[in-house]
Design a protein around this motif. Structure first.
Motif, PDB file in Angstrom:
ATOM      1  N   GLY A 180       0.899  -1.250  -0.258  1.00  0.00           N
ATOM      2  CA  GLY A 180       0.136  -0.032   0.285  1.00  0.00           C
ATOM      3  C   GLY A 180       0.728   1.055  -0.275  1.00  0.00           C
ATOM      4  N   PRO A 181       0.567   2.339  -0.201  1.00  0.00           N
ATOM      5  CA  PRO A 181       0.862   3.718  -0.423  1.00  0.00           C
ATOM      6  C   PRO A 181       2.202   4.514   0.672  1.00  0.00           C
ATOM      7  CG  PRO A 181      -1.378   4.475  -1.067  1.00  0.00           C
ATOM      8  CD  PRO A 181      -1.135   2.431  -0.787  1.00  0.00           C
ATOM      9  N   VAL A 182       3.041   4.650   0.508  1.00  0.00           N
ATOM     10  CA  VAL A 182       3.409   5.342   1.543  1.00  0.00           C
ATOM     11  C   VAL A 182       3.118   6.826   1.739  1.00  0.00           C
ATOM     12  CG1 VAL A 182       4.764   4.569   3.538  1.00  0.00           C
ATOM     13  CG2 VAL A 182       4.472   3.230   2.493  1.00  0.00           C
ATOM     14  N   GLU A 183       3.011   7.462   1.926  1.00  0.00           N
ATOM     15  CA  GLU A 183       2.657   8.933   2.035  1.00  0.00           C
ATOM     16  C   GLU A 183       4.746   9.550   1.983  1.00  0.00           C
ATOM     17  OE1 GLU A 183       1.526  13.139   3.582  1.00  0.00           O
ATOM     18  OE2 GLU A 183       1.018  12.181   4.735  1.00  0.00           O
ATOM     19  N   GLY A 184       5.064  10.516   0.809  1.00  0.00           N
ATOM     20  CA  GLY A 184       5.891  10.662   0.454  1.00  0.00           C
ATOM     21  C   GLY A 184       7.110   9.952  -0.185  1.00  0.00           C
ATOM     22  N   ARG A 185       6.716   8.607  -0.602  1.00  0.00           N
ATOM     23  CA  ARG A 185       7.635   7.509  -0.364  1.00  0.00           C
ATOM     24  C   ARG A 185       7.315   6.711  -2.345  1.00  0.00           C
ATOM     25  NH1 ARG A 185       9.346   2.589   2.882  1.00  0.00           N
ATOM     26  NH2 ARG A 185       9.849   1.060   1.066  1.00  0.00           N
ATOM     27  N   ALA A 186       8.154   6.860  -3.364  1.00  0.00           N
ATOM     28  CA  ALA A 186       7.117   6.079  -4.811  1.00  0.00           C
ATOM     29  C   ALA A 186       7.406   4.488  -4.082  1.00  0.00           C
ATOM     30  CB  ALA A 186       8.434   6.649  -5.606  1.00  0.00           C
TER      31      ALA A 186
END
Length: 225
Positions: A180-186
């Motif tokens: 899942g997405p992690v804020e600020g991380r590609a």
């Protein structure tokens, strides 16, 4: 282009059932014809033989079937107790219980609205790979069930809060989206075969494998700790 915030975690409640039944049909004939002495071979699971891994698998599935899911039921101490309980059993009884679990656990898992037991079905499939590898069988973490296991791995990896990852796997028409997405991380990137991808996420030995992984560490991808 894949973006982390585009990943949608959609649960197919009957996917675990299809995986378990497909694996039952592939694994049980192998187990039934394997000489009993080979079940004492060590597996990738520290301290456990093939017989003990299968005893754990059988116990976990039958607990689901019978609704015996008290708090802490799948913690290491409880797993060890289940395996110890089955030590006096004849091998045939362990295999019978395992086959029952493969056959009957899927509908119970499907009925859980939050999908918390889906990862158990995936774990059963991974453990089947552990046993195949111990036996020296080809395709330990592949085979007929792989097309069912990979979507379940995708959903489980997101539920277990692993970071977003795009996996480019040969013979797959499109990249696989995991985590899942992690804020600020590609999103991280993986390039390699599907079996090695399974090894990465399940913490299995990577000796002799080839893969490229950027943007994440192996430890961050583990779904079973």
């Amino acid at each position: 282009m894949y973006a982390a915030d585009e990943v949608v975690c959609v649960r197919d409640p009957w996917l675990p059932d299809r995986l378990l039944r497909t694996e039952r049909d592939a694994l049980m004939p192998l187990l039934r014809r394997t000489p009993e002495a080979r079940f004492e071979l060590r597996t990738a699971c520290p301290g456990w033989t093939a017989r003990q891994v299968l005893a754990h698998c059988a116990a976990a599935l039958v607990r689901i079937v019978e609704g015996r899911l008290e708090e802490g039921v799948f913690l290491p101490e409880a797993n060890a107790a289940d395996v110890a309980e089955r030590e006096p059993w004849k091998l045939g009884r362990v295999l019978d219980e395992l086959e029952r679990g493969f056959s009957e656990a899927g509908p119970v898992i499907a009925a859980t609205e939050d999908g918390t037991l889906d990862a158990v079905a995936l774990g059963e499939w991974v453990h089947a790979g552990d046993v195949r590898e111990a036996f020296g069988e080809p395709g330990a973490y592949g085979g007929a069930s792989l097309d069912l296991a990979l979507p379940l791995l995708s959903v489980t990896s997101r539920r277990r809060d692993t970071p977003a990852l795009v996996a480019v796997v040969p013979d797959r028409p499109e990249p696989l989206a995991l985590g899942g997405p992690v804020e600020g991380r590609a999103p991280a990137r993986y390039r390699g075969d599907a079996a090695t991808l399974v090894r990465l996420y399940s913490g299995r030995p990577l000796v002799g494998t080839r893969y490229e992984l950027t943007g994440a560490t192996e430890q961050e991808l583990l779904i079973y700790r």
